[in-house]
Design an enzyme around this catalytic site. Structure first.
Site, PDB file in Angstrom:
ATOM      1  N   THR A 101       0.867  -1.174   0.000  1.00 44.25           N
ATOM      2  CA  THR A 101       0.000   0.000   0.000  1.00 44.25           C
ATOM      3  C   THR A 101       0.903   1.223   0.000  1.00 44.25           C
ATOM      4  O   THR A 101       1.620   1.485   0.964  1.00 44.25           O
ATOM      5  CB  THR A 101      -0.932   0.017   1.223  1.00 44.25           C
ATOM      6  N   LYS A 176      -7.297   1.278  -2.837  1.00 43.03           N
ATOM      7  CA  LYS A 176      -6.891   0.825  -1.504  1.00 43.03           C
ATOM      8  C   LYS A 176      -7.140   1.912  -0.462  1.00 43.03           C
ATOM      9  O   LYS A 176      -7.485   1.621   0.687  1.00 43.03           O
ATOM     10  CB  LYS A 176      -5.418   0.427  -1.512  1.00 43.03           C
ATOM     11  N   LYS A 244       0.307   4.696   8.536  1.00 40.98           N
ATOM     12  CA  LYS A 244       0.895   5.116   7.260  1.00 40.98           C
ATOM     13  C   LYS A 244      -0.173   5.234   6.178  1.00 40.98           C
ATOM     14  O   LYS A 244      -0.240   6.230   5.453  1.00 40.98           O
ATOM     15  CB  LYS A 244       1.989   4.126   6.858  1.00 40.98           C
TER      16      LYS A 244
END
Length: 290
Positions: A101, A176, A244
């Site tokens: 990701t 995502k 993150k």
């Protein structure tokens, strides 16, 4: 066509999810070579028949399909665009698929740099955590050219079940972000529901039997709430990596002029959790704030 006879798969990053993902490729009969920073994390795969490469450079020179599953965007940038990275050493005609990701901007940059060298790139982040990886039932969200996707899809199907091309380079990463935004506030709800059940004197496991199959049902409720009840905060997906991801989503939303109050709340709560030393725990550790 990428047949088992003419394909050497390189896999970089064998962490919580990458280990299982690479293992499925070995089990499927592909020739698989590995590189990860800590060789010990790949030991079980080497015992299953995978080969070891001593560097990204060595792996890139020999493989014609390369998967990466690393931690952060700066890791992705180093692995692909660094002096000793994939794009500096890989053969023309190679397929590179980043399943980390990362940021849509970086995915586009890798695509454009690869295109200059006749290297075919897909951004293909995944969802499903350690359970999805172990069962080869990951959702895989893909950005890139349709022909490249079609060529690589049979290999992706070894690791996942719900595999959709979302658009051009970067579209997989944007998708995502949608996934992580949906999970972020859902995790707050899951933790609050378990805490409420306990405060009300109910049996949380029995409560789950009712609510997990009704309108409140979700992957997190079915898979992570039982871990909370069992005091199991081991990572299927790290808190530090979720933070993150939420940071990327917040930055992308801000760039589009969009407000995301639910995401902002979840990010602030996970930041608080990390300050308490829970960065290496699984995302279900949010419950500890309650």
């Amino acid at each position: 066509m990428l047949s088992k006879e003419n394909t050497e798969i390189g896999f970089i990053g064998t962490g919580v999810m990458g280990n299982s993902m690479a293992g499925h490729l070995v089990d499927a009969g592909y020739k698989v070579a590995l590189y990860t920073r800590t060789k010990a994390k790949a030991q079980d795969l080497l015992e299953k028949g995978a080969m070891w490469r001593d560097s990204v450079e060595e792996l890139a020179q020999k493989a014609n399909v390369i998967f990466t599953m690393v931690g952060y965007p700066h890791d992705v940038e180093e692995v692909y665009l660094g002096d000793n990275g994939i794009l500096s050493h890989v053969k023309p005609g190679t397929y590179v698929i980043d399943m980390t990701t990362s940021t849509p901007t970086l995915a586009k940059k890798i695509y454009e740099e690869g295109k200059k060298k006749n290297i075919f790139s897909l951004d293909a982040p995944v969802s499903g955590g350690d359970i999805g990886a172990q069962k080869a039932q990951l959702t895989i969200m893909v950005g890139g050219d349709e022909q490249v996707f079609t060529t690589c899809k049979p290999i992706l199907e070894i690791m996942g079940k719900n595999i959709i091309l979302q658009g051009e380079a970067g579209a997989g990463q944007h998708t995502k972000m949608c996934n992580q935004i949906a999970i972020a506030t859902n995790m707050i709800g899951v933790c609050e529901a378990v805490a409420y059940a306990e405060k009300a004197g109910l049996n949380p496991s029995k409560v789950l039997e009712s609510i997990a199959f009704g309108a409140a049902g979700s992957w997190s409720l079915s898979n992570l709430a039982p871990r909370i009840i069992d005091d199991n905060f081991e990572p299927g997906f790290y808190v530090k990596h979720f933070i993150k991801d939420m940071g990327i989503a917040l930055n992308e939303a801000e760039a589009m002029g969009m407000q995301t109050p639910g995401l902002s709340l979840a990010k602030s709560m996970y930041d608080e959790l990390a300050k308490k030393g829970e960065g290496e725990s699984g995302t279900q550790a949010l419950y500890k704030l309650y």
